[in-house]
Design a protein around this motif. Sequence first.
Motif, PDB file in Angstrom:
ATOM      1  N   UNK A  25       0.840  -1.191   0.000  1.00  0.00           N
ATOM      2  CA  UNK A  25       0.000   0.000   0.000  1.00  0.00           C
ATOM      3  C   UNK A  25       0.879   1.247   0.000  1.00  0.00           C
ATOM      4  N   UNK A  26       0.315   2.358  -0.459  1.00  0.00           N
ATOM      5  CA  UNK A  26       1.054   3.609  -0.440  1.00  0.00           C
ATOM      6  C   UNK A  26       0.757   4.450  -1.662  1.00  0.00           C
ATOM      7  N   UNK A  27       1.397   5.609  -1.728  1.00  0.00           N
ATOM      8  CA  UNK A  27       1.199   6.542  -2.832  1.00  0.00           C
ATOM      9  C   UNK A  27       1.491   5.881  -4.167  1.00  0.00           C
ATOM     10  N   UNK A  28       0.499   5.857  -5.064  1.00  0.00           N
ATOM     11  CA  UNK A  28       0.678   5.261  -6.380  1.00  0.00           C
ATOM     12  C   UNK A  28       0.677   3.745  -6.376  1.00  0.00           C
ATOM     13  N   UNK A  29       0.457   3.149  -5.210  1.00  0.00           N
ATOM     14  CA  UNK A  29       0.456   1.680  -5.103  1.00  0.00           C
ATOM     15  C   UNK A  29      -0.960   1.208  -4.805  1.00  0.00           C
ATOM     16  N   UNK A  30      -1.094   0.176  -4.019  1.00  0.00           N
ATOM     17  CA  UNK A  30      -2.433  -0.342  -3.710  1.00  0.00           C
ATOM     18  C   UNK A  30      -3.201   0.625  -2.821  1.00  0.00           C
ATOM     19  N   UNK A  31      -4.514   0.608  -2.983  1.00  0.00           N
ATOM     20  CA  UNK A  31      -5.409   1.400  -2.149  1.00  0.00           C
ATOM     21  C   UNK A  31      -6.187   0.484  -1.218  1.00  0.00           C
ATOM     22  N   UNK A  32      -6.471   0.973  -0.025  1.00  0.00           N
ATOM     23  CA  UNK A  32      -7.437   0.309   0.820  1.00  0.00           C
ATOM     24  C   UNK A  32      -8.577   1.285   1.057  1.00  0.00           C
ATOM     25  N   UNK A  33      -9.778   0.901   0.653  1.00  0.00           N
ATOM     26  CA  UNK A  33     -10.955   1.747   0.810  1.00  0.00           C
ATOM     27  C   UNK A  33     -11.990   1.020   1.647  1.00  0.00           C
ATOM     28  N   UNK A  34     -12.885   1.783   2.234  1.00  0.00           N
ATOM     29  CA  UNK A  34     -13.963   1.229   3.060  1.00  0.00           C
ATOM     30  C   UNK A  34     -15.279   1.771   2.515  1.00  0.00           C
ATOM     31  N   UNK A  35     -16.155   0.872   2.060  1.00  0.00           N
ATOM     32  CA  UNK A  35     -17.375   1.371   1.422  1.00  0.00           C
ATOM     33  C   UNK A  35     -18.346   2.036   2.406  1.00  0.00           C
ATOM     34  N   UNK A  36     -18.046   1.965   3.697  1.00  0.00           N
ATOM     35  CA  UNK A  36     -18.842   2.733   4.656  1.00  0.00           C
ATOM     36  C   UNK A  36     -18.712   4.227   4.384  1.00  0.00           C
ATOM     37  N   UNK A  37     -17.579   4.645   3.798  1.00  0.00           N
ATOM     38  CA  UNK A  37     -17.327   6.061   3.550  1.00  0.00           C
ATOM     39  C   UNK A  37     -18.326   6.668   2.579  1.00  0.00           C
ATOM     40  N   UNK A  38     -18.924   5.859   1.711  1.00  0.00           N
ATOM     41  CA  UNK A  38     -19.942   6.399   0.801  1.00  0.00           C
ATOM     42  C   UNK A  38     -21.322   5.765   1.017  1.00  0.00           C
ATOM     43  N   UNK A  39     -21.381   4.483   1.371  1.00  0.00           N
ATOM     44  CA  UNK A  39     -22.691   3.856   1.511  1.00  0.00           C
ATOM     45  C   UNK A  39     -23.489   4.421   2.680  1.00  0.00           C
ATOM     46  N   UNK A  40     -22.815   4.732   3.783  1.00  0.00           N
ATOM     47  CA  UNK A  40     -23.535   5.220   4.953  1.00  0.00           C
ATOM     48  C   UNK A  40     -24.043   6.650   4.783  1.00  0.00           C
ATOM     49  N   UNK A  41     -23.551   7.318   3.738  1.00  0.00           N
ATOM     50  CA  UNK A  41     -23.990   8.699   3.489  1.00  0.00           C
ATOM     51  C   UNK A  41     -25.134   8.775   2.472  1.00  0.00           C
ATOM     52  N   UNK A  42     -25.498   7.635   1.900  1.00  0.00           N
ATOM     53  CA  UNK A  42     -26.511   7.654   0.849  1.00  0.00           C
ATOM     54  C   UNK A  42     -27.884   8.025   1.402  1.00  0.00           C
ATOM     55  N   UNK A  43     -28.604   8.804   0.624  1.00  0.00           N
ATOM     56  CA  UNK A  43     -30.001   9.118   0.914  1.00  0.00           C
ATOM     57  C   UNK A  43     -30.870   8.086   0.204  1.00  0.00           C
ATOM     58  N   UNK A  44     -31.784   7.488   0.939  1.00  0.00           N
ATOM     59  CA  UNK A  44     -32.557   6.360   0.400  1.00  0.00           C
ATOM     60  C   UNK A  44     -33.353   6.749  -0.849  1.00  0.00           C
ATOM     61  N   UNK A  45     -34.021   7.882  -0.812  1.00  0.00           N
ATOM     62  CA  UNK A  45     -34.818   8.312  -1.972  1.00  0.00           C
ATOM     63  C   UNK A  45     -33.914   8.584  -3.166  1.00  0.00           C
TER      64      UNK A  45
END
Length: 411
Positions: free
Chosen positions: A111-131
């Motif tokens: 992992x690191x700059x320009x290498x592999x990424x670690x992401x957590x889908x909570x960062x966008x899924x928990x912000x979604x508006x249902x409608x």
Amino acid sequence: MQIYEELKARGLIAQVTDEEEIRELVNNGKATFYIGFDPTADSLHVGHFMALCLMKRLQMAGNRPIALIGGGTGYIGDPSGRTDMRSMMTPETIQHNCDCFKKQMERFIEFGEGKALMLNNADWLLKLNYIDLLREVGACFSVNNMLRAECYKQRMERGLSFLEFNYMIMQAYDFYHMFQTVGCNMQFGGDDQWSNMLAGTELIRRKLSKDAYAMTITLLMNSEGKKMGKTASGAVWLDPNKTSPYDFYQYWRNVGDADVLKCIRMLTFLPLEQIDEMDTWQGSQLNTAKEILAFELTKLVHGEEEAAKAQEAARALFGGGGDSANMPCTKLCRADFTAEGEIDILTLLVKCGLAASKGEARRLVQQGGVSVCGQKVADIEAKFSCKDCCGEGAVIKKGKKVYHKAMLDEQ
């Protein structure tokens, strides 16, 4: 041989959406790909092992991996391969499990700059508006098509909750989101994830009029058609505190003759030319192949030093010389013994993790599958003293291949 051809030669590729495009991307280091890991436990297990190895192989070939931790989808639970609904986890448990995953993944992926990424889908899924989600994404999904998906079919008779029904939409949204934000153009996953992965490529096509790709990895099955990576006591974990390096080594040392060369081809990083030479091995040579498999995989997960210790311990126990000091060991305290300084065989087996319950321990003894210090135990009421567990400890043998040491901790 380029990386795509190597993956095929190792038997790792199950299904692809567009073989020519995928070959072009991965062979030229142009794939930014993701594999998802739902945090259902505080450790990864052998079921994740092939995915981690695939990420490592592709990164070595110049491609960029994204390890997507399902901090958001973990709130729902994947119904794939399940006959019942997964237990609901608290946000604290999900976060703890996510943190544990990263430490283990760092053994495989850089992992690191320009290498592999670690992401957590909570960062966008928990912000979604249902409608908003219904309007933006819901219209792109056909309920009829979703119900035909293999991951839902097997649940229909016993009941599929609306909560789980949303899992495919969430996974598709992950791909759609990362396609736009980090240039993720490909998703890899187990063969049982095919329906969910196609949903992601289709969502991207319908919403963005662009192409994204998916490839599934062959599931690791033994010659009897069962998924590998489980024992009678549960999953084979990558965390050394849940499955010791010795037990991890022994799991692979004990694979069937019919499976060992397939496992070497699919899981190790040994050159294909070397593996091809092993294809003609028979008889005692297969035991050598099993040692190679066990050592290479233990080295990948736990490091070369632990792999060497596990190999020495195994050879000592099975008559090949070596150091038995690295045998798996349970430390007992005085409180584990009665006031008379004794511990019965059933309690001893449970304490050492050799049986999940006293009922199971009783069956093991009655079936003649237990020895202590070289003597077969036939009496379910047999007792052992503190003295038996002092010094080098009491060596317990379960069946033909499982050894364990019980030692009294005087501290």
